[in-house]
Write a protein that holds these residues in place. Structure first.
Motif, PDB file in Angstrom:
ATOM      1  N   MET A   1       0.932  -1.206  -0.059  1.00  0.00           N
ATOM      2  CA  MET A   1      -0.016  -0.081   0.031  1.00  0.00           C
ATOM      3  C   MET A   1       0.924   1.279   0.022  1.00  0.00           C
ATOM      4  N   SER A   2       0.523   2.358  -0.809  1.00  0.00           N
ATOM      5  CA  SER A   2       1.187   3.592  -0.901  1.00  0.00           C
ATOM      6  C   SER A   2       1.228   4.322   0.474  1.00  0.00           C
ATOM      7  N   ASP A   3       2.358   4.883   0.840  1.00  0.00           N
ATOM      8  CA  ASP A   3       2.486   5.701   1.767  1.00  0.00           C
ATOM      9  C   ASP A   3       1.377   6.837   1.773  1.00  0.00           C
ATOM     10  N   ALA A   4       0.581   6.934   2.788  1.00  0.00           N
ATOM     11  CA  ALA A   4      -0.412   8.324   2.694  1.00  0.00           C
ATOM     12  C   ALA A   4       0.126   9.467   2.339  1.00  0.00           C
ATOM     13  N   ARG A   5       1.444   9.848   2.641  1.00  0.00           N
ATOM     14  CA  ARG A   5       1.996  11.061   2.412  1.00  0.00           C
ATOM     15  C   ARG A   5       2.147  11.146   0.819  1.00  0.00           C
ATOM     16  N   LEU A   6       2.422   9.981   0.067  1.00  0.00           N
ATOM     17  CA  LEU A   6       2.619   9.938  -1.267  1.00  0.00           C
ATOM     18  C   LEU A   6       1.218  10.315  -2.071  1.00  0.00           C
ATOM     19  N   VAL A   7       0.370   9.622  -1.411  1.00  0.00           N
ATOM     20  CA  VAL A   7      -1.052   9.595  -1.924  1.00  0.00           C
ATOM     21  C   VAL A   7      -1.533  11.125  -1.994  1.00  0.00           C
ATOM     22  N   LEU A   8      -1.425  11.806  -0.781  1.00  0.00           N
ATOM     23  CA  LEU A   8      -1.790  13.199  -0.569  1.00  0.00           C
ATOM     24  C   LEU A   8      -0.832  14.081  -1.588  1.00  0.00           C
ATOM     25  N   ALA A   9       0.297  13.810  -1.586  1.00  0.00           N
ATOM     26  CA  ALA A   9       1.236  14.674  -2.507  1.00  0.00           C
ATOM     27  C   ALA A   9       0.652  14.536  -4.049  1.00  0.00           C
ATOM     28  N   ARG A  10       0.401  13.455  -4.509  1.00  0.00           N
ATOM     29  CA  ARG A  10      -0.278  13.253  -5.901  1.00  0.00           C
ATOM     30  C   ARG A  10      -1.782  13.899  -5.920  1.00  0.00           C
ATOM     31  N   ARG A  11      -2.375  13.869  -4.779  1.00  0.00           N
ATOM     32  CA  ARG A  11      -3.794  14.546  -4.851  1.00  0.00           C
ATOM     33  C   ARG A  11      -3.490  16.226  -5.027  1.00  0.00           C
ATOM     34  N   MET A  12      -2.286  16.561  -4.514  1.00  0.00           N
ATOM     35  CA  MET A  12      -2.087  18.070  -4.293  1.00  0.00           C
ATOM     36  C   MET A  12      -1.221  18.348  -5.634  1.00  0.00           C
ATOM     37  N   GLY A  13      -1.059  17.409  -6.744  1.00  0.00           N
ATOM     38  CA  GLY A  13      -0.328  17.753  -7.948  1.00  0.00           C
ATOM     39  C   GLY A  13       1.138  17.475  -8.087  1.00  0.00           C
ATOM     40  N   MET A  40       3.630  24.020   0.303  1.00  0.00           N
ATOM     41  CA  MET A  40       2.101  24.528  -0.240  1.00  0.00           C
ATOM     42  C   MET A  40       1.448  24.956   1.171  1.00  0.00           C
ATOM     43  N   GLY A  41       2.006  24.677   2.405  1.00  0.00           N
ATOM     44  CA  GLY A  41       1.379  24.931   3.486  1.00  0.00           C
ATOM     45  C   GLY A  41       0.663  23.739   4.297  1.00  0.00           C
ATOM     46  N   ILE A  42       0.894  22.594   3.861  1.00  0.00           N
ATOM     47  CA  ILE A  42       0.189  21.551   4.430  1.00  0.00           C
ATOM     48  C   ILE A  42       1.263  20.586   5.109  1.00  0.00           C
ATOM     49  N   ASP A  43       1.045  20.669   6.533  1.00  0.00           N
ATOM     50  CA  ASP A  43       2.085  20.237   7.574  1.00  0.00           C
ATOM     51  C   ASP A  43       1.633  18.594   7.984  1.00  0.00           C
ATOM     52  N   THR A  44       2.241  17.807   7.036  1.00  0.00           N
ATOM     53  CA  THR A  44       2.019  16.290   7.025  1.00  0.00           C
ATOM     54  C   THR A  44       3.324  15.526   7.280  1.00  0.00           C
ATOM     55  N   PRO A  45       4.007  15.515   8.206  1.00  0.00           N
ATOM     56  CA  PRO A  45       5.262  14.781   8.259  1.00  0.00           C
ATOM     57  C   PRO A  45       5.177  13.537   8.532  1.00  0.00           C
ATOM     58  N   THR A  46       3.877  12.891   8.946  1.00  0.00           N
ATOM     59  CA  THR A  46       3.832  11.377   9.457  1.00  0.00           C
ATOM     60  C   THR A  46       2.524  11.018   8.413  1.00  0.00           C
ATOM     61  N   GLU A  47       2.322   9.724   8.641  1.00  0.00           N
ATOM     62  CA  GLU A  47       1.241   9.371   7.675  1.00  0.00           C
ATOM     63  C   GLU A  47      -0.023   9.416   8.347  1.00  0.00           C
ATOM     64  N   ARG A  48      -0.047   9.489   9.621  1.00  0.00           N
ATOM     65  CA  ARG A  48      -1.163   9.900  10.395  1.00  0.00           C
ATOM     66  C   ARG A  48      -1.937  11.246   9.953  1.00  0.00           C
ATOM     67  N   LEU A  49      -0.878  12.029  10.049  1.00  0.00           N
ATOM     68  CA  LEU A  49      -1.456  13.404   9.902  1.00  0.00           C
ATOM     69  C   LEU A  49      -1.935  13.607   8.179  1.00  0.00           C
ATOM     70  N   ALA A  50      -1.249  12.665   7.407  1.00  0.00           N
ATOM     71  CA  ALA A  50      -1.382  12.998   5.747  1.00  0.00           C
ATOM     72  C   ALA A  50      -3.080  12.275   5.644  1.00  0.00           C
ATOM     73  N   ARG A  51      -3.214  11.089   6.188  1.00  0.00           N
ATOM     74  CA  ARG A  51      -4.534  10.342   6.135  1.00  0.00           C
ATOM     75  C   ARG A  51      -5.712  11.402   6.706  1.00  0.00           C
ATOM     76  N   ALA A  52      -5.410  12.301   7.865  1.00  0.00           N
ATOM     77  CA  ALA A  52      -6.284  12.984   8.532  1.00  0.00           C
ATOM     78  C   ALA A  52      -6.543  14.269   7.956  1.00  0.00           C
TER      79      ALA A  52
END
Length: 619
Positions: A1-13, A40-52
């Motif tokens: 499963m992809s890291d949630a931070r990578l998934v969020l980054a793709r979503r943000m471009g 970009m102003g999105i502070d997500t250093p952990t997977e938990r924060l990226a998912r949330a």
């Protein structure tokens, strides 16, 4: 499963994977994804924060709708709506929307919001024409080239039949940091470089000494202001420019006291809306007026030159250049913090010459912020350039498709930009100004970008050095293979001149500063000899006139001749990859503007262009 931070980054471009110019495929790492999200102003250093992570509903981005100007937008609104036109006029209704005039408008219906970009479907291409590119800073034999030199050269070129005079960016620079003088590292792209106002003369010589000449010119300009009696025109200018000009002038005044870069200022002054900044505005009122006066003088000088060149018969007049980014701690980011990404710089991916890629130390537009404010910073930046020009070059327009961001402490990656909306903004502003646009589309070109530029009526750049049917052994494209929607030139300010290319002057420069060893330099010279021979086989003879004749015969709508080529100069204005090792942006032309406009090489080139039917829209 992809890291949630990578998934969020793709979503943000953030692009997950790309191929660099060496053909190597590179995956975006979690480290890079986290760093670019933070920029970009999105502070997500952990997977938990990226998912949330969920953007606040109140900050939800509008949907971009691109529609032809003077038509009904393609939207089906069932209920009530509220439309705010670009002019500020509001309309309310239900169901069908009205015809939209040219501009950027905002529509609200319930909780939904749209940005409506009413643009012409395409800009008309200019007629076949030609012009000259010259370094404004290098037009004087004493001091920094100024707007009077530009005016004189332009009028001289108009007599030869040239349709435009191109120059380096004239964005506001750093008067209190004379060592930051590259025209492509501006402090503010919506304000002008006052170092080009006529003032104190500098030292004669082949190279400009900015460290001595900028302070001397500022001192002379201050003395001129102190002796000035005022003008109703200036007062009207202050009223028209409003708070934006006052913020810029405050930045300049604070720079004189605290240094050029706002990140080193006292914390209380790093926000232009702070109480300390408001207090400083009152305390420094006299200095603010001086810096506003400088902008008024610079705008008047460029306006006068553009009007004079058009009146003298030039089709386009001035051909200005918009830098791809801005200094991360200059006036533009101080005034408009929210439009930019911080903690990452614009740059370029690895290539054969830069194994780690390039970091240009320029702040990129944040695509999320651009969309949120309906592209206002981009529109205003374009509009300011088109006040003074009929032709505008957009540096590194590849960044309108995807921009390469380099974080402070991680490898870089591409970030997608809202290309279609940004191109619509270009069409809107160019149509308002009745101007033509050139997009510098060189480098690692994204698939589909050139087609989108052509569909928008934006000219591409075709540089003869790079126009090849085959690279090894070299074979250059014939003149007939150049596209219609383009501006053709032999090289650029970042590439060898005609004489320098033929003799390998750029190779010699790299060898002297240690970028090439003896073996590498010898191979590069051998390769260059083969390239020169291959290019010469397409010409009647290996002369400057024959090269200009080749460019003239291409289908390209515009041809740009370079002053350095006309004067037989071997050294190029800028050697990429160098800072102090090479005199970048410091070399003066060896003749005056008047002498250049009467030079035999220019007269010969003008005849060649006329014989090829390059007369533009002369009046």
């Amino acid at each position: 499963m992809s890291d949630a931070r990578l998934v969020l980054a793709r979503r943000m471009g953030v692009v997950a994977r790309y191929k660099d110019q060496t053909g190597t495929t590179r995956d975006t790492s979690v480290e890079t994804a986290v760093a670019l999200l933070a920029a970009m102003g999105i502070d997500t250093p952990t997977e938990r924060l990226a998912r949330a992570y969920k953007p606040e509903a109140s900050k939800a981005l509008p949907k971009d709708i691109i529609t032809d100007a003077d038509t009904v937008p393609p939207l089906d609104i069932a209920g009530d709506w509220n439309l705010t036109l670009e002019t500020g006029e509001t309309r309310e209704g239900r169901g069908a929307l009205p015809v939209l005039p040219l501009g950027i408008h905002t529509l609200r219906a319930g909780a939904r919001r749209w940005t409506l970009l009413a643009a012409p479907p395409a800009l008309p291409l200019p007629r076949r024409d030609w012009g000259v590119i010259a370094p404004l800073y290098g037009l004087s034999d004493r001091g920094i080239g100024d707007f009077d030199d530009l005016h004189a050269l332009g009028l001289g070129l108009a007599k030869t039949g040239a349709g435009f005079l191109g120059l380096n960016p004239v964005h506001a620079g750093f008067p209190t940091a004379p060592d930051v003088f590259s025209p492509y590292t501006p402090s503010h792209r919506r304000r002008l470089n006052v170092m080009h106002l006529p003032g104190a003369e500098g030292r004669p010589g082949a190279l400009i000494d900015y460290g001595a000449e900028i302070p001397a010119r500022m001192q002379a300009l201050r003395a001129a202001y102190d002796a000035w009696d005022g003008s109703p025109g200036f007062d009207a200018y202050l009223d028209r420019e409003g708070d934006s000009l006052q913020r810029f002038a405050l930045h300049q005044a604070l720079s004189e006291r605290h240094g050029a870069f706002w990140n080193t200022w006292p914390a209380s002054l790093q926000d232009p809306q702070s109480g300390a900044a408001r207090t400083a505005r009152a305390e420094l009122a006299t200095d603010l007026r001086f810096h506003a006066w400088l902008q008024w003088c610079a705008e008047a000088a460029l306006t006068d030159t553009q009007q004079a060149l058009r009146a003298a018969g030039m089709s386009h007049g001035l051909y200005l250049d918009l830098a791809v980014g801005t200094h991360p701690h200059g006036a533009e980011t101080w005034e408009d913090r929210g439009s930019f990404a911080f903690g990452a710089s614009l740059g370029a991916p690895p290539d054969a010459f830069s194994a780690d890629g390039q970091n240009w130390a320029l702040a990129p537009f944040n695509p999320q912020a651009l969309r949120a404010c309906a592209y206002a910073p981009l529109a205003e930046t374009l509009r300011r350039q088109l006040l003074f020009s009929g032709l505008l070059r957009i540096d590194h327009i590849l960044g309108f498709e995807r921009a390469f961001w380099v974080p402070d402490a991680a490898p870089g990656a591409y970030v997608k930009m809202p290309r279609d909306a940004m191109l619509a903004v270009i069409r809107i502003e160019a149509a308002r100004a009745n101007a033509s646009i050139v997009g510098e589309d060189l480098g690692n070109i994204p698939k589909g970008l050139r087609g989108a530029l052509e569909a928008s009526g934006i000219l591409g750049c075709r540089v003869a050095i790079f126009e090849r049917a085959r690279w090894s052994p070299p074979r250059f494209r014939k003149a007939s293979a150049y596209p219609d929607a383009s501006i053709a030139s032999f090289s650029t300010h970042d590439l060898p001149t005609w004489q320098g290319w033929r003799t390998g002057a750029d190779i010699g420069a790299h060898a002297r500063i240690g970028n090439l060893d003896d073996t590498g330099a010898a191979k590069a010279q051998a390769d260059r000899s083969a390239e020169v021979a291959a290019f010469d086989r397409m010409l009647a003879d290996p002369s400057l006139d024959a090269m200009h004749g080749f460019l003239a015969e291409t289908p390209a709508r515009l041809v740009a001749l370079q002053a350095e080529n006309l004067l037989g100069i071997a050294a190029q204005p800028n050697l990429p990859g160098t800072i102090d090792e090479y005199p970048n942006w410091r070399m003066r032309l060896p003749v005056s503007p008047e002498a250049l406009s009467c030079h035999d090489a220019l007269k010969s080139a003008a005849r060649i262009m006329a014989n090829a039917g390059r007369q533009g829209d002369r009046r």
